[in-house]
Design an enzyme around this catalytic site. Structure first.
Site, PDB file in Angstrom:
ATOM      1  N   THR A 105      33.587  37.506  13.298  1.00  0.00           N
ATOM      2  CA  THR A 105      33.667  38.074  11.957  1.00  0.00           C
ATOM      3  C   THR A 105      34.661  37.299  11.098  1.00  0.00           C
ATOM      4  O   THR A 105      34.462  37.130   9.906  1.00  0.00           O
ATOM      5  CB  THR A 105      34.114  39.552  12.033  1.00  0.00           C
ATOM      6  OG1 THR A 105      33.293  40.245  12.971  1.00  0.00           O
ATOM      7  CG2 THR A 105      34.017  40.236  10.681  1.00  0.00           C
TER       8      THR A 105
ATOM      9  N   ARG B 247      38.724  33.784  17.524  1.00  0.00           N
ATOM     10  CA  ARG B 247      39.832  34.563  18.083  1.00  0.00           C
ATOM     11  C   ARG B 247      39.666  34.641  19.592  1.00  0.00           C
ATOM     12  O   ARG B 247      38.612  35.042  20.089  1.00  0.00           O
ATOM     13  CB  ARG B 247      39.868  35.979  17.503  1.00  0.00           C
ATOM     14  CG  ARG B 247      40.349  35.973  16.089  1.00  0.00           C
ATOM     15  CD  ARG B 247      40.502  37.364  15.527  1.00  0.00           C
ATOM     16  NE  ARG B 247      40.672  37.262  14.087  1.00  0.00           N
ATOM     17  CZ  ARG B 247      40.586  38.270  13.248  1.00  0.00           C
ATOM     18  NH1 ARG B 247      40.340  39.494  13.703  1.00  0.00           N
ATOM     19  NH2 ARG B 247      40.751  38.094  11.951  1.00  0.00           N
TER      20      ARG B 247
ATOM     21  N   SER C  86      44.949  38.244  13.245  1.00  0.00           N
ATOM     22  CA  SER C  86      45.014  39.440  12.420  1.00  0.00           C
ATOM     23  C   SER C  86      45.774  40.584  13.063  1.00  0.00           C
ATOM     24  O   SER C  86      46.935  40.444  13.401  1.00  0.00           O
ATOM     25  CB  SER C  86      43.599  39.864  12.043  1.00  0.00           C
ATOM     26  OG  SER C  86      43.645  40.932  11.150  1.00  0.00           O
ATOM     27  N   HIS C  87      45.104  41.715  13.262  1.00  0.00           N
ATOM     28  CA  HIS C  87      45.746  42.919  13.768  1.00  0.00           C
ATOM     29  C   HIS C  87      45.826  42.937  15.292  1.00  0.00           C
ATOM     30  O   HIS C  87      46.329  43.897  15.867  1.00  0.00           O
ATOM     31  CB  HIS C  87      44.945  44.124  13.288  1.00  0.00           C
ATOM     32  CG  HIS C  87      43.494  43.966  13.638  1.00  0.00           C
ATOM     33  ND1 HIS C  87      42.697  43.040  13.014  1.00  0.00           N
ATOM     34  CD2 HIS C  87      42.725  44.567  14.568  1.00  0.00           C
ATOM     35  CE1 HIS C  87      41.489  43.090  13.536  1.00  0.00           C
ATOM     36  NE2 HIS C  87      41.469  44.004  14.488  1.00  0.00           N
TER      37      HIS C  87
ATOM     38  N   LYS D 264      41.130  30.119  11.669  1.00  0.00           N
ATOM     39  CA  LYS D 264      40.064  30.365  10.700  1.00  0.00           C
ATOM     40  C   LYS D 264      40.109  29.263   9.657  1.00  0.00           C
ATOM     41  O   LYS D 264      41.192  28.824   9.266  1.00  0.00           O
ATOM     42  CB  LYS D 264      40.323  31.725  10.049  1.00  0.00           C
ATOM     43  CG  LYS D 264      39.274  32.138   9.053  1.00  0.00           C
ATOM     44  CD  LYS D 264      39.451  33.588   8.666  1.00  0.00           C
ATOM     45  CE  LYS D 264      40.654  33.797   7.768  1.00  0.00           C
ATOM     46  NZ  LYS D 264      40.576  35.043   7.009  1.00  0.00           N
TER      47      LYS D 264
ATOM     48  N   ASP E 156      49.164  44.485   8.271  1.00  0.00           N
ATOM     49  CA  ASP E 156      48.866  44.051   9.636  1.00  0.00           C
ATOM     50  C   ASP E 156      49.476  42.684   9.960  1.00  0.00           C
ATOM     51  O   ASP E 156      50.284  42.161   9.198  1.00  0.00           O
ATOM     52  CB  ASP E 156      47.352  44.011   9.849  1.00  0.00           C
ATOM     53  CG  ASP E 156      46.702  42.892   9.055  1.00  0.00           C
ATOM     54  OD1 ASP E 156      47.249  42.526   8.008  1.00  0.00           O
ATOM     55  OD2 ASP E 156      45.653  42.382   9.493  1.00  0.00           O
TER      56      ASP E 156
ATOM     57  N   ASP F  50      48.568  39.565   9.807  1.00  0.00           N
ATOM     58  CA  ASP F  50      48.509  38.458   8.849  1.00  0.00           C
ATOM     59  C   ASP F  50      48.555  38.915   7.398  1.00  0.00           C
ATOM     60  O   ASP F  50      48.349  38.118   6.476  1.00  0.00           O
ATOM     61  CB  ASP F  50      47.278  37.593   9.096  1.00  0.00           C
ATOM     62  CG  ASP F  50      45.977  38.361   8.930  1.00  0.00           C
ATOM     63  OD1 ASP F  50      45.968  39.590   9.165  1.00  0.00           O
ATOM     64  OD2 ASP F  50      44.966  37.739   8.555  1.00  0.00           O
TER      65      ASP F  50
ATOM     66  N   ASP G  60      46.682  40.998   5.510  1.00  0.00           N
ATOM     67  CA  ASP G  60      45.539  41.253   4.626  1.00  0.00           C
ATOM     68  C   ASP G  60      45.056  42.705   4.674  1.00  0.00           C
ATOM     69  O   ASP G  60      44.323  43.144   3.807  1.00  0.00           O
ATOM     70  CB  ASP G  60      44.379  40.273   4.875  1.00  0.00           C
ATOM     71  CG  ASP G  60      43.908  40.251   6.312  1.00  0.00           C
ATOM     72  OD1 ASP G  60      44.444  41.022   7.131  1.00  0.00           O
ATOM     73  OD2 ASP G  60      43.007  39.442   6.608  1.00  0.00           O
ATOM     74  N   ARG G  61      45.483  43.446   5.692  1.00  0.00           N
ATOM     75  CA  ARG G  61      45.071  44.854   5.763  1.00  0.00           C
ATOM     76  C   ARG G  61      46.156  45.761   5.202  1.00  0.00           C
ATOM     77  O   ARG G  61      47.317  45.363   5.117  1.00  0.00           O
ATOM     78  CB  ARG G  61      44.818  45.266   7.210  1.00  0.00           C
ATOM     79  CG  ARG G  61      43.679  44.539   7.843  1.00  0.00           C
ATOM     80  CD  ARG G  61      43.402  45.109   9.205  1.00  0.00           C
ATOM     81  NE  ARG G  61      42.218  44.465   9.762  1.00  0.00           N
ATOM     82  CZ  ARG G  61      41.435  45.004  10.688  1.00  0.00           C
ATOM     83  NH1 ARG G  61      41.722  46.187  11.189  1.00  0.00           N
ATOM     84  NH2 ARG G  61      40.384  44.359  11.139  1.00  0.00           N
TER      85      ARG G  61
ATOM     86  N   GLU H   9      36.849  47.320   2.400  1.00  0.00           N
ATOM     87  CA  GLU H   9      36.189  47.598   3.665  1.00  0.00           C
ATOM     88  C   GLU H   9      36.874  48.769   4.356  1.00  0.00           C
ATOM     89  O   GLU H   9      38.088  48.957   4.220  1.00  0.00           O
ATOM     90  CB  GLU H   9      36.268  46.387   4.577  1.00  0.00           C
ATOM     91  CG  GLU H   9      35.493  45.196   4.086  1.00  0.00           C
ATOM     92  CD  GLU H   9      35.469  44.115   5.150  1.00  0.00           C
ATOM     93  OE1 GLU H   9      34.479  44.042   5.878  1.00  0.00           O
ATOM     94  OE2 GLU H   9      36.447  43.371   5.247  1.00  0.00           O
TER      95      GLU H   9
ATOM     96  N   LYS I  88      41.168  39.703   1.550  1.00  0.00           N
ATOM     97  CA  LYS I  88      41.727  41.020   1.311  1.00  0.00           C
ATOM     98  C   LYS I  88      43.241  40.887   1.327  1.00  0.00           C
ATOM     99  O   LYS I  88      43.774  39.930   1.872  1.00  0.00           O
ATOM    100  CB  LYS I  88      41.214  42.018   2.327  1.00  0.00           C
ATOM    101  CG  LYS I  88      41.454  41.675   3.785  1.00  0.00           C
ATOM    102  CD  LYS I  88      40.680  42.676   4.619  1.00  0.00           C
ATOM    103  CE  LYS I  88      40.978  42.545   6.106  1.00  0.00           C
ATOM    104  NZ  LYS I  88      40.147  41.529   6.749  1.00  0.00           N
TER     105      LYS I  88
ATOM    106  N   ARG J 123      31.611  50.112  17.547  1.00  0.00           N
ATOM    107  CA  ARG J 123      32.144  50.880  16.424  1.00  0.00           C
ATOM    108  C   ARG J 123      31.072  51.856  15.947  1.00  0.00           C
ATOM    109  O   ARG J 123      29.922  51.461  15.728  1.00  0.00           O
ATOM    110  CB  ARG J 123      32.533  49.959  15.269  1.00  0.00           C
ATOM    111  CG  ARG J 123      33.578  48.919  15.615  1.00  0.00           C
ATOM    112  CD  ARG J 123      34.355  48.530  14.365  1.00  0.00           C
ATOM    113  NE  ARG J 123      35.106  47.306  14.493  1.00  0.00           N
ATOM    114  CZ  ARG J 123      36.268  47.171  15.118  1.00  0.00           C
ATOM    115  NH1 ARG J 123      36.801  48.206  15.752  1.00  0.00           N
ATOM    116  NH2 ARG J 123      36.900  46.008  15.139  1.00  0.00           N
TER     117      ARG J 123
HETATM  118  C1  G16 Z   1      38.187  41.066   9.921  1.00  0.00           C
HETATM  119  C2  G16 Z   1      37.304  40.761   8.756  1.00  0.00           C
HETATM  120  C3  G16 Z   1      36.909  42.031   8.061  1.00  0.00           C
HETATM  121  C4  G16 Z   1      36.274  42.990   9.034  1.00  0.00           C
HETATM  122  C5  G16 Z   1      37.221  43.229  10.185  1.00  0.00           C
HETATM  123  C6  G16 Z   1      36.589  44.058  11.281  1.00  0.00           C
HETATM  124  O1  G16 Z   1      39.388  41.574   9.462  1.00  0.00           O
HETATM  125  O2  G16 Z   1      37.937  39.906   7.845  1.00  0.00           O
HETATM  126  O3  G16 Z   1      36.020  41.679   7.054  1.00  0.00           O
HETATM  127  O4  G16 Z   1      35.972  44.189   8.413  1.00  0.00           O
HETATM  128  O5  G16 Z   1      37.581  42.010  10.764  1.00  0.00           O
HETATM  129  O6  G16 Z   1      35.533  43.347  11.806  1.00  0.00           O
HETATM  130  P1  G16 Z   1      34.813  43.824  13.128  1.00  0.00           P
HETATM  131  O7  G16 Z   1      34.342  45.210  12.844  1.00  0.00           O
HETATM  132  O8  G16 Z   1      33.708  42.823  13.325  1.00  0.00           O
HETATM  133  O9  G16 Z   1      35.837  43.823  14.235  1.00  0.00           O
HETATM  134  P2  G16 Z   1      40.757  40.999  10.000  1.00  0.00           P
HETATM  135  O10 G16 Z   1      41.808  41.811   9.307  1.00  0.00           O
HETATM  136  O11 G16 Z   1      40.695  41.207  11.480  1.00  0.00           O
HETATM  137  O12 G16 Z   1      40.750  39.561   9.632  1.00  0.00           O
END
Ligand code: G16
Length: 542
Positions: A17, A21, A112-113, A125, A276, A278, A280-281, A362, A375, A495
């Site tokens: 996504t 990772r 990310s998180h 990325k 989070d 990085d 962005d959340r 999102e 984001k 999910r």
């Molecule tokens: C990433 C993407 C988001 C997505 C999220 C969850 O966020 O940038 O657009 O909504 O993952 O994705 P999934 O449901 O496929 O795990 P982040 O904050 O992890 O970069």
């Protein structure tokens, strides 16, 4: 000077996504990071003399991979690398840096998180010139290259001092170590009414911001405490640590439980927020009132005109498909288009570039706008602060008034983590096969109106993305969506997104699990979660 190193392709470098990772140990295999970085460089054109931005969230391996990437950028013909001091750039700040430096693109090093440390996660990325995550056609080209890569290019040069601002040369390429915070903080100051927020702070408005020992600490210290005047201590866990202090830097009610407790307690400040790994959340909690990310998107969109950067109104609102339809109702009332994209911020880039949408969001705690192409956690926090300062209302009041006007989309996401991949795939395959037979069937009090596999046609370039999640829509506007996460690093994460619409005048302040009980039961019956996974309850509810 340029050295060509033989390597062997790894079969598992498909970006998910949001980039590649993997566990740190996977990245530590010989040439693993190099293969991926070279594949990125091979997949993009126009490198000669171009600028590349590099930065990350400071997690374990960040500095090492940055040094590798700098040497490889020099060997691949880039003219300049701009890197954040200490190797730090939050994802939105990296996006901004790419834009203001007119870079060809950027490498954003983050998972990310996901947790960090030697046994945890790392990620790489690639973002394109608009500052946003590479679109699918680019990530597919990168993946194709990783499958047949046989060599990569680097130079023999010592590590640069990432902590010394200024410019150095690496094999004839300029490397600039820049302040990671200043440009981003200036951008925020242009978008929001800092004077009004500072005045509220003077008047006693209090907040708590949990940076979760991740990248937003330095940004939050500068913006919230230095520029807006919140007292020292407002920012908690404000020093980025390579392992995030052993915590999971995911701003949700499970991993930011302490903040939640504070905000629900007797001495709660007016506003609580977290970001989070990085940056962005975001997580937003008012005194005694948690706001879901889907609701936050809708409430921010409905009130954005109160901030100077959005005073002229919004061009459109975009949300990912699993995000609740609350924002659509705001778009309808504002008379602007609403877009529904697949999960992944990369799908918003074209809409923002085309001027079709101004605000995007999102369910996964991401909200942002056309100011960058990612984001942006602190942006969402500041827009909330601007709205609270401009209206003098509490978060709870804003939320109640919003629901009274638009109705409420009760919403929850249930995550089943670390499910065996085959079992998760079998569940999704069986579910997909059953979709055509669902319309007209009843599950408890709910009757299925439609069921399909979400596909998206990008209105700007006509590209089509299929298999983006199974959705079951019930009569009356409730629904359940199923998809597998594209960001996990071990097994599969299922999910399940649950949503129930309660119109204005209805039950607007009830307990979410209660309101979602029938839909939760229907989801189990439709997908056979227990039968397929052996799980009787989700691991995380957000
Ligand atoms: C990433 C993407 C988001 C997505 C999220 C969850 O966020 O940038 O657009 O909504 O993952 O994705 P999934 O449901 O496929 O795990 P982040 O904050 O992890 O970069």
């Amino acid at each position: 000077m340029i050295r060509t190193v033989s390597t062997q392709a790894y079969p598992d470098q498909k970006p998910g996504t949001s980039g590649l990772r993997k566990k740190v140990r996977v990245f530590q295999q010989p040439h693993y990071a190099e293969n991926f970085i070279q594949s990125v460089f091979d997949a993009i054109e126009g490198k000669t003399g171009a600028t590349l931005v590099i930065g990350g969230d400071g997690r374990f391996l960040n500095r090492e991979v940055i040094q590798v990437a700098i040497r490889m950028a020099a060997a691949n013909g880039f003219g300049r690398v701009v890197v954040g001091r200490g190797g730090i750039l939050s994802t939105p700040a990296a996006s901004n840096m790419i834009r203001i430096r007119e870079a060809l693109g950027g490498l954003v090093l983050s998972a990310s998180h996901n947790p960090g440390g030697p046994d945890e996660d790392f990620g790489i990325k690639y973002n394109i010139a608009n500052g946003g995550p590479a679109p699918e056609k680019v990530t597919e080209a990168i993946y194709a290259r990783t499958r047949d890569i046989a060599e990569y290019r680097t130079v023999d040069a010592p590590d640069i001092d990432l902590d010394a601002p200024g410019e150095v040369q690496v094999a004839g390429m300029a490397v600039e170590v820049v302040d990671p915070v200043a440009d981003y903080a200036d951008l925020m100051e242009r978008l929001f009414d800092f004077a009004a927020i500072a005045q509220a702070v003077d008047g006693g408005f209090r907040m708590a911001f949990d940076a979760m020992s991740a990248v937003t600490g330095p940004y939050a210290h500068e913006i919230l405490e230095r520029r807006l005047g919140f007292p020292a201590g407002t920012v908690r866990n404000g020093t980025p640590l390579p392992d995030f202090g052993g915590h999971h830097p995911d701003p949700n009610l499970v991993h930011a439980a302490e903040l939640y407790e504070l905000m629900m307690g007797p001495d709660a400040p007016d506003f609580g927020a977290a970001s989070d790994g990085d940056g962005d959340r975001n997580l937003v909690i008012g005194r005694g009132r948690f706001v879901t990310p889907s609701d936050s998107l809708a409430m921010l969109a409905a009130n954005a005109h109160l901030a100077p950067g959005y005073a002229s109104g919004l061009k459109g609102i975009a949300r990912s498909m699993p995000t609740s339809a609350a924002a659509d109702r705001v778009a309808a009332e504002l008379g602007i288009p609403a877009y529904e994209t697949p999960t992944g911020w990369k799908f918003f880039g074209n809409l923002l570039d085309a001027g079709m949408a101004t605000i995007c969001g999102e369910e996964s705690a991401g909200t942002g706008s056309d100011h960058v192409r990612e984001k942006d956690g602190l942006w969402a926090v500041l827009l909330w602060l601007n709205i609270l300062a401009a209206t003098g209302k509490s978060v709870d009041q804003i939320a109640r008034e919003h629901w009274a006007r638009f109705g409420r989309n009760y919403y929850a996401r249930h995550d089943y983590e670390g499910v065996e991949t085959e079992r998760a795939d079998a569940l999704m395959a069986a579910l997909r096969a059953s979709l055509p037979s669902l319309p007209g069937r009843s599950f408890g009090p709910l009757t299925v109106e439609a069921a399909d596999e979400f596909a998206y046609e990008d209105p700007t370039d006509g590209s089509v993305s299929r298999n983006q999640g199974s959705r079951v829509l019930f009569r009356g506007g409730s629904r359940v969506v199923f998809r597998l996460s594209g960001t996990g690093t071990s097994g599969a994460t299922l999910r399940v997104y649950l949503e129930r619409y309660e119109p204005a005048g209805g039950d607007l302040d009830r307990d979410t699990p209660d309101m979602l009980r029938d839909i939760t039961a229907a989801a189990e019956e439709i997908a056979g979660i227990e039968r397929h996974t052996g799980r009787t309850a989700p691991d995380v509810v957000t």
